[in-house]
Design a protein around this motif. Structure first.
Motif, PDB file in Angstrom:
ATOM      1  N   SER A 156       0.841  -1.205   0.000  1.00  0.00           N
ATOM      2  CA  SER A 156       0.000   0.000   0.000  1.00  0.00           C
ATOM      3  C   SER A 156       0.874   1.252   0.000  1.00  0.00           C
ATOM      4  N   LEU A 157       1.962   1.214   0.773  1.00  0.00           N
ATOM      5  CA  LEU A 157       2.911   2.333   0.802  1.00  0.00           C
ATOM      6  C   LEU A 157       3.498   2.569  -0.588  1.00  0.00           C
ATOM      7  N   LEU A 158       3.965   1.499  -1.244  1.00  0.00           N
ATOM      8  CA  LEU A 158       4.553   1.631  -2.575  1.00  0.00           C
ATOM      9  C   LEU A 158       3.546   2.189  -3.572  1.00  0.00           C
ATOM     10  N   ASN A 159       2.290   1.767  -3.449  1.00  0.00           N
ATOM     11  CA  ASN A 159       1.242   2.236  -4.364  1.00  0.00           C
ATOM     12  C   ASN A 159       0.953   3.731  -4.194  1.00  0.00           C
ATOM     13  N   ARG A 160       1.222   4.269  -2.991  1.00  0.00           N
ATOM     14  CA  ARG A 160       0.943   5.686  -2.724  1.00  0.00           C
ATOM     15  C   ARG A 160       2.021   6.609  -3.293  1.00  0.00           C
ATOM     16  N   ILE A 161       3.175   6.055  -3.638  1.00  0.00           N
ATOM     17  CA  ILE A 161       4.304   6.884  -4.104  1.00  0.00           C
ATOM     18  C   ILE A 161       4.159   7.176  -5.597  1.00  0.00           C
ATOM     19  N   LYS A 162       4.109   8.441  -5.948  1.00  0.00           N
ATOM     20  CA  LYS A 162       3.923   8.841  -7.346  1.00  0.00           C
ATOM     21  C   LYS A 162       5.252   9.135  -8.051  1.00  0.00           C
ATOM     22  N   ASP A 163       6.233   9.639  -7.304  1.00  0.00           N
ATOM     23  CA  ASP A 163       7.527  10.009  -7.879  1.00  0.00           C
ATOM     24  C   ASP A 163       8.385   8.753  -8.032  1.00  0.00           C
ATOM     25  N   ASP A 164       8.762   8.420  -9.273  1.00  0.00           N
ATOM     26  CA  ASP A 164       9.529   7.192  -9.537  1.00  0.00           C
ATOM     27  C   ASP A 164      10.882   7.179  -8.828  1.00  0.00           C
ATOM     28  N   ASN A 165      11.542   8.346  -8.760  1.00  0.00           N
ATOM     29  CA  ASN A 165      12.858   8.409  -8.105  1.00  0.00           C
ATOM     30  C   ASN A 165      12.739   8.103  -6.615  1.00  0.00           C
ATOM     31  N   VAL A 166      11.702   8.660  -5.985  1.00  0.00           N
ATOM     32  CA  VAL A 166      11.454   8.394  -4.565  1.00  0.00           C
ATOM     33  C   VAL A 166      11.087   6.930  -4.371  1.00  0.00           C
ATOM     34  N   LYS A 167      10.287   6.396  -5.305  1.00  0.00           N
ATOM     35  CA  LYS A 167       9.846   4.996  -5.217  1.00  0.00           C
ATOM     36  C   LYS A 167      11.041   4.047  -5.278  1.00  0.00           C
TER      37      LYS A 167
END
Length: 213
Positions: A156-167
């Motif tokens: 769920s945390l990974l799904n909330r991240i929109k910025d690819d670099n941050v992900k």
């Protein structure tokens, strides 16, 4: 759903030796093979999506961390290092591989036979708390780190991240916070796959225990 299955010594009658590149081109509508193969692949990708969705719903993690691939010449001399593609054809094989492995592991488990499982233990609370502290300055919070955590919350945390670099950064930190997968004769399940019973016997067979299974 599994309606029925048979585990037996068998021979594969291969209709065609596909490459990932060919299948990805087909799935994007760029090429066609013949009526039989086209239908087989169309059915396969549809089933793959269903299996993946079910795995996601039970909480399996998809860290999607980039893998490197070494390009070599005919003499085996390295020429380049590139990122390995993970498109629909690659995911399709992964979906079927996991499903077949779970089916066999479950069968053996309920027979109470000696077996080699591929297990992935729950992460240690301390590591998850450290991970939570590291991602907080990036604006992300984790639920339930003090009393254990379910893989569904990590996904769920990974799904909330929109910025690819941050992900990419958070995925890498998360991977380091998890236990290492290993082989054991005692089945404790596979945390990352949210699977009760898992083993390795399908491609890619990378280790001696895979051959044993």
């Amino acid at each position: 759903e599994v309606i029925d299955y048979t585990i037996t010594p068998s021979v594969i009658n291969s209709k065609k030796r596909f490459t990932y590149t060919e299948v990805n081109k087909f799935l994007k509508g760029k090429i066609s093979f013949n009526k039989e193969l086209d239908k087989m692949l169309t059915d396969a990708i549809e089933l793959s999506y269903i299996l993946r969705k079910k795995r996601e719903e039970r909480g399996a993690l998809d860290l999607d961390v980039d893998e490197a691939k070494i390009i070599v010449d005919k003499q085996g001399k390295p020429l380049d290092i590139v990122l390995r593609d993970r498109d629909d054809a690659e995911k399709l094989i992964e979906d079927f591989m996991v499903f077949a492995n779970e089916c066999v592991a479950t069968h053996i488990y309920w027979q109470n036979l000696p077996f080699v499982y591929r297990i992935h233990d729950k992460p240690k609370t301390e590591k998850i708390m450290n991970f939570s502290r590291l991602i907080r300055p990036l604006g992300y919070l984790l639920k339930g780190e003090n009393n254990g955590i379910h893989p569904k919350e990590l996904q769920s945390l990974l799904n909330r991240i929109k910025d690819d670099n941050v992900k990419d950064v958070i995925s890498s930190l998360m991977l380091r916070s998890l236990a290492k997968a290993k082989y054991d004769i005692k089945n404790v399940g596979h945390f990352g796959l949210a699977s009760d019973c898992y083993t390795h016997f399908t491609s890619p067979i990378r280790r001696y225990p895979d051959l044993m299974v």
